[in-house]
Design a protein around this motif. Sequence first.
Motif, PDB file in Angstrom:
ATOM      1  N   GLY A   1       0.987  -6.625 -16.322  1.00 61.66           N
ATOM      2  CA  GLY A   1       0.933  -7.596 -17.202  1.00 61.66           C
ATOM      3  C   GLY A   1       0.012  -7.631 -18.253  1.00 61.66           C
ATOM      4  N   LYS A   2      -1.156  -6.617 -18.074  1.00 59.47           N
ATOM      5  CA  LYS A   2      -2.107  -6.609 -19.293  1.00 59.47           C
ATOM      6  C   LYS A   2      -2.452  -5.200 -19.413  1.00 59.47           C
ATOM      7  N   ARG A   3      -1.913  -4.300 -18.617  1.00 65.48           N
ATOM      8  CA  ARG A   3      -1.982  -2.897 -18.783  1.00 65.48           C
ATOM      9  C   ARG A   3      -1.060  -2.077 -18.300  1.00 65.48           C
ATOM     10  N   LEU A   4      -0.619  -0.868 -18.819  1.00 68.37           N
ATOM     11  CA  LEU A   4       0.400  -0.109 -18.461  1.00 68.37           C
ATOM     12  C   LEU A   4      -0.362   0.906 -17.951  1.00 68.37           C
ATOM     13  N   LYS A   5      -0.014   1.247 -16.637  1.00 66.47           N
ATOM     14  CA  LYS A   5      -0.703   2.438 -15.851  1.00 66.47           C
ATOM     15  C   LYS A   5       0.108   3.526 -15.568  1.00 66.47           C
ATOM     16  N   ASP A   6      -0.431   4.643 -15.866  1.00 69.21           N
ATOM     17  CA  ASP A   6       0.441   6.143 -15.435  1.00 69.21           C
ATOM     18  C   ASP A   6       1.706   6.243 -16.014  1.00 69.21           C
ATOM     19  N   CYS A   7       1.661   6.123 -17.232  1.00 66.09           N
ATOM     20  CA  CYS A   7       2.981   5.980 -18.281  1.00 66.09           C
ATOM     21  C   CYS A   7       3.457   7.334 -18.133  1.00 66.09           C
TER      22      CYS A   7
ATOM     23  N   LEU B   1       5.982  13.539 -21.438  1.00 64.82           N
ATOM     24  CA  LEU B   1       4.873  13.004 -21.608  1.00 64.82           C
ATOM     25  C   LEU B   1       4.168  12.376 -20.323  1.00 64.82           C
ATOM     26  N   ILE B   2       3.206  12.918 -19.779  1.00 64.66           N
ATOM     27  CA  ILE B   2       2.757  12.340 -18.549  1.00 64.66           C
ATOM     28  C   ILE B   2       1.058  11.839 -18.658  1.00 64.66           C
ATOM     29  N   THR B   3       0.873  10.573 -18.492  1.00 62.97           N
ATOM     30  CA  THR B   3      -0.394  10.349 -18.615  1.00 62.97           C
ATOM     31  C   THR B   3      -0.878   9.865 -17.256  1.00 62.97           C
ATOM     32  N   GLN B   4      -2.272   9.833 -17.025  1.00 63.26           N
ATOM     33  CA  GLN B   4      -2.960   9.254 -16.029  1.00 63.26           C
ATOM     34  C   GLN B   4      -4.043   8.202 -16.347  1.00 63.26           C
ATOM     35  N   GLY B   5      -4.190   7.150 -16.128  1.00 56.36           N
ATOM     36  CA  GLY B   5      -5.170   6.403 -16.652  1.00 56.36           C
ATOM     37  C   GLY B   5      -4.188   5.117 -16.947  1.00 56.36           C
ATOM     38  N   SER B   6      -4.695   4.238 -18.134  1.00 56.18           N
ATOM     39  CA  SER B   6      -4.092   2.989 -18.429  1.00 56.18           C
ATOM     40  C   SER B   6      -4.233   2.614 -19.880  1.00 56.18           C
ATOM     41  N   ILE B   7      -3.249   1.892 -20.276  1.00 55.18           N
ATOM     42  CA  ILE B   7      -3.205   1.581 -21.830  1.00 55.18           C
ATOM     43  C   ILE B   7      -3.057   0.087 -21.826  1.00 55.18           C
TER      44      ILE B   7
ATOM     45  N   ALA C   1       0.830  -1.138  -0.128  1.00 48.07           N
ATOM     46  CA  ALA C   1       0.029  -0.088  -0.300  1.00 48.07           C
ATOM     47  C   ALA C   1       0.770   1.214   0.222  1.00 48.07           C
ATOM     48  N   THR C   2       1.907   1.257   0.545  1.00 50.99           N
ATOM     49  CA  THR C   2       2.969   2.393   0.879  1.00 50.99           C
ATOM     50  C   THR C   2       3.501   2.636  -0.684  1.00 50.99           C
ATOM     51  N   MET C   3       3.917   1.602  -1.224  1.00 55.77           N
ATOM     52  CA  MET C   3       4.400   1.581  -2.671  1.00 55.77           C
ATOM     53  C   MET C   3       3.412   1.977  -3.262  1.00 55.77           C
ATOM     54  N   ALA C   4       2.212   1.614  -3.526  1.00 61.02           N
ATOM     55  CA  ALA C   4       1.277   2.002  -4.328  1.00 61.02           C
ATOM     56  C   ALA C   4       1.010   3.653  -4.227  1.00 61.02           C
ATOM     57  N   THR C   5       0.898   4.166  -2.960  1.00 59.79           N
ATOM     58  CA  THR C   5       0.799   5.477  -2.725  1.00 59.79           C
ATOM     59  C   THR C   5       1.896   6.410  -3.055  1.00 59.79           C
ATOM     60  N   ALA C   6       3.204   5.942  -2.920  1.00 55.15           N
ATOM     61  CA  ALA C   6       4.340   6.470  -3.573  1.00 55.15           C
ATOM     62  C   ALA C   6       4.301   6.920  -4.795  1.00 55.15           C
ATOM     63  N   TRP C   7       3.823   5.674  -5.544  1.00 53.07           N
ATOM     64  CA  TRP C   7       3.835   5.882  -7.143  1.00 53.07           C
ATOM     65  C   TRP C   7       2.602   6.917  -7.580  1.00 53.07           C
ATOM     66  N   ALA C   8       1.622   6.396  -6.929  1.00 53.35           N
ATOM     67  CA  ALA C   8       0.117   7.454  -7.487  1.00 53.35           C
ATOM     68  C   ALA C   8       0.637   8.920  -7.184  1.00 53.35           C
ATOM     69  N   GLY C   9       1.373   9.463  -6.573  1.00 53.09           N
ATOM     70  CA  GLY C   9       1.762  10.690  -6.706  1.00 53.09           C
ATOM     71  C   GLY C   9       2.635  11.267  -7.583  1.00 53.09           C
ATOM     72  N   LYS C  10       3.492  10.271  -8.368  1.00 53.50           N
ATOM     73  CA  LYS C  10       4.412  10.753  -8.995  1.00 53.50           C
ATOM     74  C   LYS C  10       3.872  11.595 -10.298  1.00 53.50           C
ATOM     75  N   PRO C  11       2.836  11.069 -10.901  1.00 47.44           N
ATOM     76  CA  PRO C  11       2.318  12.060 -12.040  1.00 47.44           C
ATOM     77  C   PRO C  11       1.916  13.287 -11.751  1.00 47.44           C
TER      78      PRO C  11
END
Length: 153
Positions: free
Chosen positions: A118-124, A134-140, A6-16
Amino acid sequence: MILALATMATAWAGKPSQLVRLARQYKGVNGFEMVSLGPMGTALLKGAASISTDKEDRAALRSFSGIRRFTLVDFEDIPAAKKADFAAKVERILKGMDLILEAKDDGEITRIYGIDDGKRLKDCILYCSDGTLLITQGSIRLDQLGQLIEAAE
């Protein structure tokens, strides 16, 4: 273990968001250009592209249907000292993030960061040393991304 994840996910979420806030600080610098589209802007763009008669345009549109917001920054033409300062701050924010791909060409380095499940690339995040971010929020979806790359070649 759950707390660590949860800590790692929260840290990543703020980067974009951190990168977008950083870019906004440089908006007044001569030669610095930034275009940002939120959910409403991306919906309008998708609507406009959907009426295109070009098959490749519609395929590209489907690839990006999971993107909620994107920001494009061009800092290639700002004064050298400001460019070095901005690049150092960007690299500090990107440090420790998952590097998906790195390509080098004639001294120019392009890096792609994101969350690959594995299926999607998120917050590329795409960062080019020449002065593009280029900063995206969402997934491809990865399979659609592969089709888009093939169509571009």
